[in-house]
Design a protein around this motif. Structure first.
Motif, PDB file in Angstrom:
ATOM      1  N   THR A  14       0.846  -1.195   0.000  1.00 15.59           N
ATOM      2  CA  THR A  14       0.000   0.000   0.000  1.00 15.59           C
ATOM      3  C   THR A  14       0.884   1.249   0.000  1.00 15.59           C
ATOM      4  N   LYS A  15       0.490   2.205  -0.789  1.00 21.01           N
ATOM      5  CA  LYS A  15       1.236   3.461  -0.912  1.00 21.01           C
ATOM      6  C   LYS A  15       2.698   3.216  -1.307  1.00 21.01           C
ATOM      7  N   TRP A  16       2.894   2.479  -2.416  1.00 19.13           N
ATOM      8  CA  TRP A  16       4.254   2.146  -2.849  1.00 19.13           C
ATOM      9  C   TRP A  16       5.045   3.371  -3.298  1.00 19.13           C
ATOM     10  N   LYS A  17       4.357   4.476  -3.505  1.00 25.00           N
ATOM     11  CA  LYS A  17       5.066   5.703  -3.868  1.00 25.00           C
ATOM     12  C   LYS A  17       5.787   6.315  -2.669  1.00 25.00           C
ATOM     13  N   ASP A  18       5.396   5.890  -1.469  1.00 27.57           N
ATOM     14  CA  ASP A  18       6.022   6.374  -0.244  1.00 27.57           C
ATOM     15  C   ASP A  18       7.241   5.507   0.078  1.00 27.57           C
ATOM     16  N   GLU A  19       8.402   6.123   0.231  1.00 28.22           N
ATOM     17  CA  GLU A  19       9.644   5.371   0.425  1.00 28.22           C
ATOM     18  C   GLU A  19       9.616   4.501   1.680  1.00 28.22           C
ATOM     19  N   ALA A  20       9.020   4.990   2.754  1.00 36.51           N
ATOM     20  CA  ALA A  20       8.992   4.233   4.009  1.00 36.51           C
ATOM     21  C   ALA A  20       8.205   2.939   3.840  1.00 36.51           C
ATOM     22  N   ASN A  21       7.035   3.030   3.185  1.00 41.98           N
ATOM     23  CA  ASN A  21       6.231   1.828   2.970  1.00 41.98           C
ATOM     24  C   ASN A  21       6.917   0.859   2.014  1.00 41.98           C
ATOM     25  N   LEU A  22       7.523   1.415   0.986  1.00 42.09           N
ATOM     26  CA  LEU A  22       8.226   0.569   0.026  1.00 42.09           C
ATOM     27  C   LEU A  22       9.396  -0.152   0.686  1.00 42.09           C
ATOM     28  N   LYS A  23      10.102   0.536   1.549  1.00 44.69           N
ATOM     29  CA  LYS A  23      11.253  -0.067   2.228  1.00 44.69           C
ATOM     30  C   LYS A  23      10.822  -1.233   3.107  1.00 44.69           C
TER      31      LYS A  23
END
Length: 450
Positions: free
Chosen positions: A296-305
């Motif tokens: 969810t919200k893969w554009k956000d670096e924290a969530n992607l990490k």
């Protein structure tokens, strides 16, 4: 009868597994270089080559020291080749093929004549398209390519000749015909298996290799200048990668037996088809699709990490712990092909309104490095060419089924150069040693077997 559901067949499968397994300790005890790799991670030296050179580290006191990666074609640094033809606003793949085959850069007249030679060789033999491709479609285009190469043997007036003149003739024709074969192979697959319209265009002799691919694959034949330029770059960066890569080494091994060009190149295609080699860019695409679906919200670096950490910890995606497109057997600090491709991918992303996608790939590269640094892993990791190649193909609206065949369309230039080098320079058949770990057993008559 489908034997795979047979109880006895399952027992045979277990028996084969039991008698094929070799304990890892045996390799160490016998000083066997698994994967032809030394204990320090370097490759075992098995040959010499003029064709290509990969530099990803330096050896200091037999210890690998990381460096920024460099790739050389016939002694010329890849980045210099690319920067030169891009600054002159012309295509570079045909020049690269000439360089790899003949060992020298062509002058303007030589390149013009060579382009004409390739253009005149793009058509397939009469009835080949109908009989070989359309009547026998395949879900896998690499399989179709491999079979087509072997069938072309039957259309050659001198298929087994291994004179330099004959091999060069065969090499040039195959290099020219690969785009046509894979394009028609895909159209047959799309029609017969995906129920799409069958669209077959004739190759245009006046177009470059990259332009012909786009011309053949698209129903309307249309493409932009930027699209043709970046596909041309993809072909150039994939054209060669030293004699030790799996498919080039397969070409050396098979060629050393004295066999024909078609058999040798078909073997190389079989090698490249594997997911550990040419199929890796498809795995990148699968991984990115998984991230989009499950993060969810893969554009956000924290969530992607967080999600990338799950992949590394083997709890997400395919649970292998691999971030596909990151890391390489030779390159350490950087893969020069990835650097060149990333730069051009940004230009195409702007044209295609795909900056969010570009940022996702760029963040995968950045965050994976951060995760490895944080974990204190004793490994330097960088993006390899596969991280951005699949993204570029998707922006070009090239179907995933053609990703690895396009790799083959580029790499055949290097394969042919290595085949020529093997036959001219080394008349020894390649035959490394394997150590038997079986104990000698006394033969039993069938009546005495349980």
């Amino acid at each position: 009868m489908e034997i795979i559901n047979n109880k006895y067949f399952k027992e045979l499968t277990k028996l084969a597994e039991k008698n094929s397994k070799i304990a890892p300790s045996f390799y160490k005890e016998n000083d066997v270089k698994r994967g032809l790799r030394n204990s320090n991670g370097t490759g075992v030296k098995v040959g010499l080559t003029h064709v290509g050179s990969v530099k990803g580290y330096e050896l200091v006191d037999n210890i690998k020291r990381p460096i920024n990666g460099k790739l050389y074609y016939r002694g010329y640094e890849l980045s210099d080749i690319v920067n030169a033809f891009q600054s002159e606003k012309r295509k570079g793949f045909e020049e690269t093929v000439f360089l790899l085959l003949f060992g020298e850069l062509p002058n303007k007249n030589e390149l013009t004549q060579f382009n004409e030679m390739l253009g005149a060789s793009r058509e397939l033999p009469n009835e080949f398209t109908e009989n070989m491709i359309l009547k026998i479609p395949s879900k896998n285009i690499m399989n179709k390519l491999q079979r087509s190469i072997l069938v072309l043997y039957s259309y050659d007036y001198n298929p087994d000749g291994i004179s330099l003149e004959n091999i060069l003739r065969q090499s040039i024709k195959l290099i020219a015909q690969f785009p046509t074969i894979i394009s028609y192979g895909y159209q047959a697959k799309a029609h017969y298996f995906d129920k799409k319209s069958l669209i077959i265009h004739s190759p245009d002799n006046a177009l470059s290799t990259a332009e012909n691919i786009l011309h053949l694959c698209r129903s309307d034949n249309k493409y932009t200048k930027t699209e043709a330029e970046i596909l041309d770059l993809l072909l150039v960066v994939h054209a060669e990668h030293g004699g030790g890569n799996n498919s080039a080494f397969a070409t050396h091994v098979v060629s050393s037996s004295g066999t024909d060009t078609y058999s040798a190149i078909a073997a190389a295609v079989g090698s490249l088809k594997g997911p550990k080699h040419g199929g890796a860019n498809s795995k990148v695409t699968e991984m990115v699709n998984d991230i989009k679906e499950n993060c969810t919200k893969w554009k956000d670096e924290a969530n992607l990490k967080i999600y990338l950490e799950k992949i590394i910890n083997k709890v997400a995606f395919d649970k292998t712990g691999l971030i596909y497109g990151m890391g390489h057997a030779v390159y350490t600090y950087s893969d020069p092909r990835a650097k060149l491709l990333k730069k051009e991918a940004l230009k195409l992303a702007k044209e295609k309104d795909s900056l969010d996608e570009y940022n996702l790939y760029s963040n995968i590269e950045k965050l994976t490095k951060e995760i490895f640094d944080k974990k204190g892993k004793n490994k330097i990791i960088s993006a390899n060419v596969d991280l951005y190649s699949g993204f570029v193909y998707s922006m070009l609206e090239i179907p995933p089924e053609l990703y690895t065949p396009l790799f083959a369309t580029a790499r055949i230039a290097g394969w042919c150069a290595h085949r020529i080098e093997q036959l001219i320079s080394d008349d020894k058949i390649i035959r490394p040693a394997y150590i038997s770990v079986n104990k000698h057993r006394k033969y039993k008559a069938i009546i005495d077997r349980k």
